[in-house]
Design a protein around this motif. Structure first.
Motif, mmCIF file in Angstrom:
data_model
loop_
_atom_site.group_PDB
_atom_site.id
_atom_site.type_symbol
_atom_site.label_atom_id
_atom_site.label_comp_id
_atom_site.label_asym_id
_atom_site.label_seq_id
_atom_site.Cartn_x
_atom_site.Cartn_y
_atom_site.Cartn_z
ATOM 1 N N PRO A 1 0.809 -1.235 0.000
ATOM 2 C CA PRO A 1 0.000 0.000 0.000
ATOM 3 C C PRO A 1 0.837 1.278 0.000
ATOM 4 N N LYS A 2 2.091 1.191 0.329
ATOM 5 C CA LYS A 2 2.943 2.383 0.432
ATOM 6 C C LYS A 2 3.377 2.809 -0.969
ATOM 7 N N ASN A 3 3.357 4.101 -1.252
ATOM 8 C CA ASN A 3 3.842 4.626 -2.524
ATOM 9 C C ASN A 3 5.353 4.785 -2.460
ATOM 10 N N VAL A 4 6.027 4.092 -3.343
ATOM 11 C CA VAL A 4 7.493 4.110 -3.349
ATOM 12 C C VAL A 4 7.966 4.437 -4.754
ATOM 13 N N SER A 5 8.942 5.330 -4.841
ATOM 14 C CA SER A 5 9.529 5.696 -6.135
ATOM 15 C C SER A 5 10.570 4.633 -6.542
ATOM 16 N N ILE A 6 10.593 4.302 -7.813
ATOM 17 C CA ILE A 6 11.547 3.293 -8.321
ATOM 18 C C ILE A 6 12.486 3.976 -9.309
ATOM 19 N N GLN A 7 13.775 3.936 -9.001
ATOM 20 C CA GLN A 7 14.804 4.521 -9.869
ATOM 21 C C GLN A 7 15.590 3.370 -10.528
ATOM 22 N N PRO B 1 9.966 7.699 0.169
ATOM 23 C CA PRO B 1 10.712 6.439 0.004
ATOM 24 C C PRO B 1 11.053 6.182 -1.469
ATOM 25 N N ALA B 2 12.232 5.615 -1.678
ATOM 26 C CA ALA B 2 12.676 5.310 -3.054
ATOM 27 C C ALA B 2 13.526 4.040 -3.054
ATOM 28 N N ILE B 3 13.403 3.324 -4.138
ATOM 29 C CA ILE B 3 14.209 2.108 -4.367
ATOM 30 C C ILE B 3 15.043 2.338 -5.619
ATOM 31 N N ASN B 4 16.332 1.912 -5.563
ATOM 32 C CA ASN B 4 17.244 2.105 -6.689
ATOM 33 C C ASN B 4 17.774 0.740 -7.154
ATOM 34 N N LEU B 5 17.702 0.512 -8.479
ATOM 35 C CA LEU B 5 18.266 -0.712 -9.078
ATOM 36 C C LEU B 5 19.144 -0.306 -10.247
ATOM 37 N N LYS B 6 20.414 -0.691 -10.147
ATOM 38 C CA LYS B 6 21.378 -0.355 -11.187
ATOM 39 C C LYS B 6 22.001 -1.655 -11.706
ATOM 40 N N ILE B 7 21.997 -1.809 -13.026
ATOM 41 C CA ILE B 7 22.580 -3.020 -13.626
ATOM 42 C C ILE B 7 23.652 -2.601 -14.615
ATOM 43 N N THR B 8 24.880 -3.078 -14.385
ATOM 44 C CA THR B 8 26.017 -2.775 -15.262
ATOM 45 C C THR B 8 26.695 -4.078 -15.670
ATOM 46 N N LYS B 9 27.651 -3.936 -16.574
ATOM 47 C CA LYS B 9 28.408 -5.111 -17.030
ATOM 48 C C LYS B 9 29.894 -4.849 -16.859
ATOM 49 N N GLU B 10 30.592 -5.833 -16.252
ATOM 50 C CA GLU B 10 32.044 -5.745 -16.067
ATOM 51 C C GLU B 10 32.664 -7.033 -16.595
ATOM 52 N N GLY B 11 33.346 -6.917 -17.728
ATOM 53 C CA GLY B 11 33.951 -8.112 -18.312
ATOM 54 C C GLY B 11 32.890 -9.106 -18.758
ATOM 55 N N THR B 12 32.964 -10.312 -18.207
ATOM 56 C CA THR B 12 32.000 -11.360 -18.563
ATOM 57 C C THR B 12 30.913 -11.508 -17.503
ATOM 58 N N SER B 13 30.767 -10.527 -16.624
ATOM 59 C CA SER B 13 29.773 -10.601 -15.553
ATOM 60 C C SER B 13 28.865 -9.374 -15.601
ATOM 61 N N ILE B 14 27.635 -9.571 -15.105
ATOM 62 C CA ILE B 14 26.760 -8.416 -14.897
ATOM 63 C C ILE B 14 26.681 -8.169 -13.389
ATOM 64 N N TYR C 1 21.489 -3.019 -5.682
ATOM 65 C CA TYR C 1 20.166 -2.687 -5.136
ATOM 66 C C TYR C 1 20.339 -1.884 -3.851
ATOM 67 N N SER C 2 19.582 -0.788 -3.733
ATOM 68 C CA SER C 2 19.642 0.026 -2.506
ATOM 69 C C SER C 2 18.316 0.768 -2.346
ATOM 70 N N ASP C 3 18.109 1.324 -1.155
ATOM 71 C CA ASP C 3 16.947 2.189 -0.919
ATOM 72 C C ASP C 3 17.418 3.385 -0.084
ATOM 73 N N ASN C 4 16.570 4.388 0.068
ATOM 74 C CA ASN C 4 16.945 5.597 0.824
ATOM 75 C C ASN C 4 16.374 5.569 2.235
ATOM 76 N N GLY C 5 16.118 4.322 2.729
ATOM 77 C CA GLY C 5 15.560 4.161 4.068
ATOM 78 C C GLY C 5 16.618 4.288 5.147
ATOM 79 N N LYS C 6 16.328 3.654 6.280
ATOM 80 C CA LYS C 6 17.189 3.834 7.447
ATOM 81 C C LYS C 6 18.458 2.996 7.401
#
Length: 718
Positions: free
Chosen positions: A604-610, A650-663, A667-672
């Motif tokens: 039920p909570k409104n959370v921003s997704i980055q 509240p906000a949730i952050n998901l970042k996906i990058t590639k380094e060499g042969t791995s991705i 994952y993080s949030d701006n909570g406590k």
């Protein structure tokens, strides 16, 4: 007989839980089991030869690295061992691929231990039968080529099927030139005195179905006109049912013996060094000469027998005549050659070959006899072994379900088994000696000849079933039909012999057409099943969400939201897979944004997704994505439960990058933040434990990084 307790199995399976289950079942069934997770480790174990494995159970899908079929191919290049494939797949192309490597079995996973155990035991039996056939064939060839006598074998029509090296030398006919010819053409014999043709022993054996000795004074005329005085016999070749399938003719050159017989009395003192027993008597059968070989064969010393009647000393039973008849023949014809059973002084029984000659004095009056004998017990045992081995080998070849055809270097047929008769509509007697072209459609004959010549030049000993592709055969009625073939070659006396094993696939071709039709029907059924599964999963998700919304207890509400989130991750993946154009995979750019928004929307909570996801499209298979979906659900659920208490934006952050042969998933949030006491090694809840287990399963690494700001970092090789 296969004894389970003595059998050691190498299990190659990358799924740890499934491997543990299979290993436990096999060990309860009495097998000794060693487990490895990939093809490379399996190959290393086999190459070290420290573990004497009897069979390999090979999973086809082994994750990264070599798959099961590649692993099996490399193992079989180093060692002959039965391999049974395990797979969840039942597609025809996968099964066909394994059959081109080895044909000891293909077991569908979860078929049950009874099916698996039966397949393993059948593989052992097939392997033992193959090894037995190979051993007996090599033994037969060795005996035939090492025996000191000439040996010619024929079929029941009197056509030659085998000529050994000694027979080649005496007749002047090579094995290749003589195969398929009538016996009289190669084994041309006459009477030395009358110069008339002598009835061939092969013909007599086929008429009487019994052992027949050659007539006295028989001369063999070789292909180049040379003549040899010969002696020996013909015997029927019988199968396991006692039916005569041909004749084996065994003979030797006795030209020297024949010439020496007239002079043997004068040269008696020189005979002590010969291996044959030589006994001289006067015309009244009193012994006047007894050589060393006679002492050895008959166990009588010279001083014990000189002056005694030979008929009283030696108990001799001729196979074809009585003693009286033999003496009459010698007195009338001058000599006799035949086989007999001889009882030695110590009671031992000898099989001997006898040459009895009448001696005349200077006035050409009979003065005595020369008795020359040879112990042929070992030779008879060897001949019996040859007959038994050939009968067993013939039985195996004739009982084969696939057509087996052998040809010589000139591409003439020399072997045509019962299955080949049924497949092509020819009787073996009519096709033996004929060119292989008769069995090939005219349009393919030149190409087929070229393939055989190229195969000979490669020096490869065999090519597996299906390696030649699908080719065509020609029946006796003119019908063309599709076949699969394997081919092997051996070299005998410098000449290549080729054997092909053929399988009629015309029925299978019709079956494949039916299968295609069934696949279309199956696809329609799967679409309907997908629709129902999706509805059922959505209904379950809705029920959990409604139940959560109706709860006043926040802890119960949270548990229900967690369960709903896990189901939602599966719904999203299932939907993406269904609409994906690739087979069993979805791009991360398509999957992660959808699953993040879907899971957050449950609460039920409104959370921003980055979201920050690399632009390069990366496809991951459903197995990996399913685990990643559950991991992401647990992370988002933890944020919703613990991070945003009294938080305005509240906000949730998901970042996906590639380094060499791995991705790298960050994952993080701006909570406590994440308490210092919480880690994957020290976690109080089920969520982090589940995340750790799923990360290990997909071969990734995960950690909590508190540098700059708290975040989860998941590294996954792709």
């Amino acid at each position: 007989m296969t004894i389970v307790a003595d059998k050691s199995i190498l299990l190659v399976e990358d799924e740890a839980i499934l491997a543990l289950y299979e290993k436990n079942q096999l060990e309860q069934g009495g097998y000794q089991v060693t487990h490895v997770t990939n093809g490379e480790n399996a190959i290393n174990l086999i190459l070290k030869e420290e573990y004497p494995f009897d069979l390999i159970l090979m999973d086809i899908d082994l994750g990264k690295g070599l798959d099961g079929t590649e692993t099996a191919t490399q193992i079989l290049n180093h060692r002959e061992i039965p391999i049974v494939f395990l797979s969840s797949h039942t597609e025809r192309e996968i099964v066909k691929k394994t059959e081109s490597i080895t044909s000891y079995g293909y077991v569908v996973k979860n078929s049950g231990f009874t099916v698996l155990d039966a397949s393993i035991k059948m593989a052992f039996k097939l392997f033992e039968a193959n090894e037995l056939t190979k051993s007996k064939k090599e033994h037969l060839e060795t005996v035939l080529h090492s025996i000191g006598d000439g040996v010619i074998a024929t079929d029941k029509e009197g056509k030659i099927t085998r000529i050994n090296p000694v027979a080649e030398k005496l007749t002047g006919w090579t094995h290749e030139d003589g195969i398929g010819l009538e016996i009289n053409r190669v084994f041309n014999i006459i009477n030395v005195k009358t110069r008339q043709k002598v009835e061939n022993p092969v013909e007599v054996v086929l008429k009487t179905n019994s052992i027949v000795a050659l007539a006295n004074h028989t001369v063999l005329i070789a292909k180049n006109g040379s003549e040899f005085q010969i002696a020996d016999s013909g015997s029927p070749i019988k199968d396991l049912n006692g039916e005569t399938k041909g004749v084996v003719l065994v003979f030797r050159d006795i030209t020297e013996e024949y010439n020496v017989q007239s002079r043997i009395a004068k040269q008696a003192n020189m005979l002590n060094n010969v291996l044959d027993a030589v006994i001289g008597t006067d015309f009244n059968h009193r012994i006047n000469y007894w050589n060393k070989a006679a002492e050895k064969i008959f166990s009588w010393k010279e001083e014990e027998v000189i002056g005694k009647n030979i008929l009283e000393v030696l108990k001799t039973e001729f196979l074809s005549h009585s003693i009286e008849e033999v003496i009459r023949k010698v007195n009338h014809e001058g000599s006799f050659i035949g086989e007999a059973i001889q009882y030695a002084k110590n009671g031992e029984i000898r099989n001997i070959e006898v040459n009895l000659v009448l001696l005349n004095d200077e006035s050409d009056l009979p003065s005595g006899y020369i008795f020359v004998s040879r112990d042929i017990s070992e030779r008879l045992i060897a001949l019996k072994q040859i007959k038994e081995s050939e009968a067993k080998l013939t039985q195996i070849i004739e009982s084969a379900m696939d057509a087996i055809i052998s040809i010589d270097v000139s591409k003439q047929i020399i072997l045509f088994n019962g299955a080949a008769e049924k497949m092509f509509g020819y009787d073996a007697r009519d096709i033996i000696g004929k060119p292989l072209d008769r069995l090939i459609p005219e349009a393919f004959r030149k190409q087929h000849d070229k393939h055989i010549d190229q195969f000979k030049q490669t020096g490869v000993s065999r090519r597996a079933m299906g390696a030649l592709g699908e080719i065509s055969g020609l029946r006796s009625n003119g019908e063309e039909f599709p076949i699969e073939a394997s081919i092997s070659q051996i070299t005998v006396n410098g000449e290549s012999l080729f054997t092909v094993i053929l399988r009629d696939v015309s029925v299978r071709t019709l079956s494949e057409t039916k299968i295609q039709k069934l696949l279309i029907e199956k696809e329609n059924i799967l679409k309907e099943i997908h629709h129902r599964v999706k509805n059922n999963m959505s209904s379950l998700f809705t029920l959990l969400s409604l139940q959560a919304n109706s709860q006043e207890d926040l802890s119960i509400q949270t548990i229900l939201y967690e369960a709903a989130g896990r189901i939602k991750s599966m719904i999203v993946l299932y939907d993406k897979l269904y609409h994906s154009e690739t087979d069993n995979s979805v791009s991360i750019q398509n999957y992660f944004p959808a699953i993040c928004h879907e899971i957050v929307s449950i609460f039920p909570k409104n959370v921003s997704i980055q979201l920050e996801i690399l632009e390069e499209s990366i496809e991951l298979n459903a197995k990996v994505l399913s685990s990643l979906g559950i991991i992401l659900n647990e992370l988002i659920t933890n944020s919703m439960k613990h991070a945003f208490v009294d938080h305005a934006n509240p906000a949730i952050n998901l970042k996906i990058t590639k380094e060499g042969t791995s991705i790298i998933l960050e994952y993080s949030d701006n909570g406590k933040g994440i308490p210092e006491s919480v880690s994957f090694q020290n976690t109080p809840g089920f969520g982090l434990q589940l995340i750790g287990m799923l990360t290990d399963q997909i071969g990734g690494k995960i950690m909590i990084d508190r540098k700059d700001y708290p975040k989860f970092l998941l590294e996954l090789p792709v």
